[in-house]
Design a protein around this motif. Structure first.
Motif, PDB file in Angstrom:
ATOM      1  N   GLU A 118      17.440   5.729 -15.098  1.00 19.12           N
ATOM      2  CA  GLU A 118      16.755   5.679 -14.096  1.00 19.12           C
ATOM      3  C   GLU A 118      16.808   4.636 -13.197  1.00 19.12           C
ATOM      4  O   GLU A 118      16.767   4.742 -11.900  1.00 19.12           O
ATOM      5  CB  GLU A 118      15.107   6.053 -14.149  1.00 19.12           C
ATOM      6  CG  GLU A 118      14.722   7.057 -15.126  1.00 19.12           C
ATOM      7  CD  GLU A 118      15.225   8.550 -14.855  1.00 19.12           C
ATOM      8  OE1 GLU A 118      16.024   8.505 -13.864  1.00 19.12           O
ATOM      9  OE2 GLU A 118      15.136   9.491 -15.459  1.00 19.12           O
ATOM     10  N   GLU A 163      11.370  16.123 -14.999  1.00 19.20           N
ATOM     11  CA  GLU A 163      13.144  16.161 -14.892  1.00 19.20           C
ATOM     12  C   GLU A 163      13.499  17.678 -14.568  1.00 19.20           C
ATOM     13  O   GLU A 163      14.582  17.751 -13.669  1.00 19.20           O
ATOM     14  CB  GLU A 163      13.606  15.977 -16.357  1.00 19.20           C
ATOM     15  CG  GLU A 163      13.452  14.565 -16.853  1.00 19.20           C
ATOM     16  CD  GLU A 163      14.105  13.322 -16.274  1.00 19.20           C
ATOM     17  OE1 GLU A 163      14.939  13.727 -15.529  1.00 19.20           O
ATOM     18  OE2 GLU A 163      13.764  12.226 -16.568  1.00 19.20           O
ATOM     19  N   HIS A 165      17.833  14.198 -20.232  1.00 17.80           N
ATOM     20  CA  HIS A 165      16.566  13.965 -20.331  1.00 17.80           C
ATOM     21  C   HIS A 165      15.669  15.255 -20.581  1.00 17.80           C
ATOM     22  O   HIS A 165      14.752  15.470 -21.240  1.00 17.80           O
ATOM     23  CB  HIS A 165      15.947  13.231 -19.132  1.00 17.80           C
ATOM     24  CG  HIS A 165      16.689  11.819 -18.619  1.00 17.80           C
ATOM     25  ND1 HIS A 165      16.768  11.259 -17.545  1.00 17.80           N
ATOM     26  CD2 HIS A 165      17.658  11.301 -19.563  1.00 17.80           C
ATOM     27  CE1 HIS A 165      17.403  10.402 -17.623  1.00 17.80           C
ATOM     28  NE2 HIS A 165      18.045  10.346 -18.480  1.00 17.80           N
ATOM     29  N   GLU A 174      20.218  13.451 -15.932  1.00 11.24           N
ATOM     30  CA  GLU A 174      18.942  14.191 -15.792  1.00 11.24           C
ATOM     31  C   GLU A 174      18.872  15.394 -16.694  1.00 11.24           C
ATOM     32  O   GLU A 174      17.734  15.684 -17.374  1.00 11.24           O
ATOM     33  CB  GLU A 174      18.812  14.399 -14.392  1.00 11.24           C
ATOM     34  CG  GLU A 174      18.860  13.311 -13.285  1.00 11.24           C
ATOM     35  CD  GLU A 174      17.705  12.138 -13.565  1.00 11.24           C
ATOM     36  OE1 GLU A 174      17.195  11.874 -14.286  1.00 11.24           O
ATOM     37  OE2 GLU A 174      17.977  11.430 -12.361  1.00 11.24           O
TER      38      GLU A 174
END
Ligand SMILES: [Fe+2]
Ligand SMILES: [Fe+2]
Length: 186
Positions: A52, A104, A139, A136
């Motif tokens: 991030e 997310e 995640h 992403e």
């Protein structure tokens, strides 16, 4: 370039940069608490935090040449993100995973809409976002694979999605709504 197109691109960056800024605070707070309460989650949370930070820097670097500036209410994003991270980490492992999934999935949806809009309009930004989206999704997948079934998951997730959307709306002064509308019309 069409003025409304360049305005939308500028908003995309403003919203994404604010989102990454908030995500950094969420994961930073969760890493802090997890060190004491959920140590086995620290490697995932720390690695995600690193992603991030990288995303935030990349969006920031893409802003000037597209006439975009960070929103001035970034502090709100920071406080909101940190609070969300702290509360969910104190609630435990499953709440952290539900939080990751909610945040997310929201990010993923915004990025997907943006990629469609940027096609043929800003290929450089499109490929930057496509690269970021791969991480992403990683995640999101990790969270989805580690959530334990519980009747509290759905309400917690709903609450986080609503809170995330409200904070992003406030901190971008509604830019996210204008961005979404422009993406839908395109
Ligand atoms: Fe990110
Ligand atoms: Fe992420």
């Amino acid at each position: 370039m069409d003025l409304s197109v360049s305005k939308t691109i500028s908003r995309i960056l403003k919203v994404n940069h604010a989102g990454e800024f908030g995500a950094i605070r969420i994961y930073r707070a969760q890493v802090f608490v997890a060190r004491y309460l959920i140590p086995d989650l620290v490697p995932f949370l720390s690695e995600t935090l690193g992603h991030e930070i990288d995303h935030c820097l990349k969006f920031r670097a893409a802003m000037p040449e597209r006439g975009s500036r960070p929103c001035y209410a970034m502090g709100l994003w920071g406080i909101g993100g940190y609070t969300l991270g702290l509360i969910t980490a104190l609630m435990g492992r499953n709440a952290v995973m539900v939080c990751t999934k909610a945040v997310e999935a929201t990010v993923h949806q915004h990025l997907t809409e943006q990629l469609v809009f940027l096609e043929g309009r800003d290929e450089a930004l499109k490929s930057l976002i496509a690269d970021i989206q791969i991480q992403e999704i990683g995640h999101l997948d990790y969270a989805q694979a580690h959530i334990c079934p519980s009747p509290f998951n759905a309400p917690l997730e709903g609450l986080i999605v609503v809170a995330t959307e409200i904070v992003i709306w406030l901190s971008t002064q509604g830019a996210v709504t204008r961005m979404t509308r422009a993406l839908e019309q395109a």
